[in-house]
Design a protein around this motif. Structure first.
Motif, PDB file in Angstrom:
ATOM      1  N   ALA A 360       4.810  -7.439   2.911  1.00  0.00           N
ATOM      2  CA  ALA A 360       3.770  -8.005   2.432  1.00  0.00           C
ATOM      3  C   ALA A 360       2.769  -7.146   1.751  1.00  0.00           C
ATOM      4  CB  ALA A 360       3.026  -9.033   3.397  1.00  0.00           C
ATOM      5  N   ILE A 361       2.567  -5.947   2.567  1.00  0.00           N
ATOM      6  CA  ILE A 361       1.554  -5.135   2.177  1.00  0.00           C
ATOM      7  C   ILE A 361       2.085  -3.726   1.432  1.00  0.00           C
ATOM      8  CG2 ILE A 361       1.628  -3.771   4.414  1.00  0.00           C
ATOM      9  CD1 ILE A 361      -1.686  -4.192   4.432  1.00  0.00           C
ATOM     10  N   GLY A 362       3.432  -3.891   1.321  1.00  0.00           N
ATOM     11  CA  GLY A 362       4.116  -2.660   0.845  1.00  0.00           C
ATOM     12  C   GLY A 362       3.770  -1.998  -0.523  1.00  0.00           C
ATOM     13  N   SER A 363       3.448  -3.031  -1.254  1.00  0.00           N
ATOM     14  CA  SER A 363       2.817  -2.613  -2.732  1.00  0.00           C
ATOM     15  C   SER A 363       1.692  -2.073  -2.580  1.00  0.00           C
ATOM     16  CB  SER A 363       2.896  -3.947  -3.480  1.00  0.00           C
ATOM     17  OG  SER A 363       2.110  -4.804  -3.153  1.00  0.00           O
ATOM     18  N   GLN A 364       0.527  -2.606  -1.803  1.00  0.00           N
ATOM     19  CA  GLN A 364      -0.781  -1.919  -1.859  1.00  0.00           C
ATOM     20  C   GLN A 364      -0.396  -0.371  -1.295  1.00  0.00           C
ATOM     21  OE1 GLN A 364      -3.895  -4.043   0.042  1.00  0.00           O
ATOM     22  NE2 GLN A 364      -2.518  -5.993  -0.181  1.00  0.00           N
ATOM     23  N   TRP A 365       0.356  -0.501  -0.172  1.00  0.00           N
ATOM     24  CA  TRP A 365       0.558   0.961   0.254  1.00  0.00           C
ATOM     25  C   TRP A 365       1.300   1.937  -0.741  1.00  0.00           C
ATOM     26  CZ3 TRP A 365      -0.177   3.758   4.611  1.00  0.00           C
ATOM     27  CH2 TRP A 365       0.936   4.711   5.100  1.00  0.00           C
ATOM     28  N   GLU A 366       1.931   1.306  -1.486  1.00  0.00           N
ATOM     29  CA  GLU A 366       2.611   2.012  -2.282  1.00  0.00           C
ATOM     30  C   GLU A 366       1.776   2.583  -3.615  1.00  0.00           C
ATOM     31  OE1 GLU A 366       6.664   1.259  -4.129  1.00  0.00           O
ATOM     32  OE2 GLU A 366       5.697   0.775  -6.042  1.00  0.00           O
TER      33      GLU A 366
END
Ligand code: PXG
Length: 452
Positions: A360-366
């Motif tokens: 869920a939060i992976g794209s913000q992390w990326e």
């Protein structure tokens, strides 16, 4: 997401004096350098550590890739305390205790398809040694006792047992034990290639063909001598090395073709690090054996678990029923306190949706980590799930020096990251919030800019 976090101990332990630093021979540490300038942690809660002086430090690495639900989780502490006062220890050799069976069943439900037989250990290193021994024992049980060879991979990390360093591919862990390692081990090439893949977002697209090197090694040694291939789906310790798209599937196909077991070492990728309970579920490649540890108990009590396909367990369940099928186990296999910690941890993961939060939060992390592209000396940025790495240009003739300085300065500025070679690696607790991602990447960016 609303993680309820209560401090376990508000007391800060005082820092040891210079003399008191002597006796502890620290693991994987430059002891003299550290003791001249110690970095100490005395308390933890949620996303943060505190030093003995009370300075707050954001945990960018989940301790050592293990505190996936964040620090100070009251539910885990309470479960362990309850268990210790009810029954602190019970043997699991020719005896059992209910929680061991309950935990194995819970884990089997979470596991990739078919991996529903679970052997308990106390660490990742023990899980790896266990997996290697199961692989050889399995082949022997099915009449292929000549299959004793293992194929690991360059830059692989599988802990520090003699089995693990033999199949591992990190030269400093291997070189002085060269004559003491398992015989008959060969290695695949690693898949890190900045020339083709620098600044890939998620999995790199170049490099699937490197899996075909397995065919070359099989042609060299003959499939009939090879018990298993062992790889990390994502290498952590060597500085975060991602599998090229299609690479793991190709390894699976080649292993199937030659009746070779495929072992995934999921000690760091397991328990939600990459957006599903296990990386093999994200990559849709199911191994025959899977090793885990770390996040299994949120790091609170040491424990590991080795998952085997039912066919492997069944193949071992032959011969007279009064004979032990696998001569292997640890005094503390399925230790009651570890079982209690693991069950409470799994409850937390489930209740808070943590095993899928990295997706869920992976794209913000990326987005956040790739914002470091363009800063002087940043030569690569890699990410997948809630794993990230920033590779720095090494100082001429002084490999690792720049990243070490960055690591120390980040700690001074209230952010804990990991340094390995010239790579800064990050793997925060899965409860991390966007503002904390920003703090982590912001501090790291500032420190890299100001580190010559
Ligand atoms: N396999 C893998 C894939 C690991 O990452 C082990 C086995 C060994 O686990 P134990 O519990 O025996 O340490 C590991 C351990 C780092 C770092 O910062 C990674 C590990 C340990 C310490 C530091 O990269 N992984």
């Amino acid at each position: 997401m609303n993680a309820r976090i209560t401090p376990v101990s508000p007391q800060l332990t005082p820092a040891p004096s210079q003399e008191e630093l002597g006796a502890f021979w620290m693991p994987f540490t430059a002891n003299r350098q550290f003791k001249a300038n110690p970095r100490l942690l005395a308390r933890a809660e949620g996303m943060y550590y505190w030093t003995p002086e009370g300075r707050q430090v954001l945990d960018g690495v989940a301790g050592l890739w293990c505190v996936n639900a964040g620090h100070g989780r009251r539910e885990i502490a309470d479960a362990v305390a309850r268990q210790l006062t009810t029954m602190e220890f019970a043997p699991t050799f020719q005896m059992g205790h209910p929680m061991a069976f309950e935990l194995a069943n819970r884990l089997a439900q979470l596991a990739p398809p078919g991996l529903d037989r679970v052997f308990f250990t106390n660490s990742g290193s023990e899980s790896v040694d266990t997996a290697l021994k199961i692989a050889i024992a399995y082949h022997r049980a099915r009449g292929a006792g000549q299959r004793t060879r293992f194929i690991g991979r360059e830059k692989g990390y599988h802990g520090v047992g003699f089995g693990g360093i033999s199949v591992g591919g990190i030269v400093n862990n291997r070189k002085i034990y060269a004559s003491s390692m398992l015989p008959g081990v060969d290695h695949l090439p690693h898949t890190l290639d900045l020339g083709h893949n620098a600044f890939s977002r998620g999995l790199p697209h170049w490099g699937m063909h490197l899996a075909n090197e397995l065919e070359r090694l099989i042609a060299l040694h003959d499939a009939s001598t090879i018990a298993a291939v062992i790889v990390e789906p994502i290498s952590g310790s060597a500085g975060v090395i991602l599998p090229p798209v299609g690479y793991l599937k190709r390894l699976r196909e080649i292993c199937d073709k030659h009746d070779i077991l495929l072992i995934f070492d999921e000690v760091i990728t397991g328990f939600g690090r990459v957006g599903k309970p296990f990386a093999s579920q994200v990559f849709d490649v199911t191994p025959d054996i899977m090793t885990t540890a770390k996040g299994l108990t949120n790091g609170a009590i040491p424990m590991g678990a080795v998952f085997s396909q039912r066919k492997i367990y069944d193949a071992m369940m032959q011969g007279p029923e009064n004979v032990i099928e696998l001569f292997h186990g640890y005094t503390y296999s399925a230790h009651p306190a570890a079982c209690a910690a693991a069950l409470a941890t799994l409850d937390l993961y489930e209740r808070e949706g943590l095993l899928t939060r990295a997706a869920a939060i992976g794209s913000q992390w990326e987005e956040a980590i790739h914002s470091l592209r363009g800063i002087p000396n940043v030569i690569d940025v890699r990410n997948f799930g809630l794993i990230g790495a920033v590779e720095l240009e090494p100082r001429p003739g002084k490999p690792g020096g720049r990243a070490y300085d960055v690591f120390v300065e980040c700690f001074e500025r209230g952010v804990m990251v990991r340094q390995t070679g010239d790579v800064i690696a990050m793997s925060p607790p899965l409860i991390i919030e966007p503002a904390q991602i920003a703090q982590l990447m912001g501090t790291l960016a500032d420190v890299i800019r100001t580190t010559a």
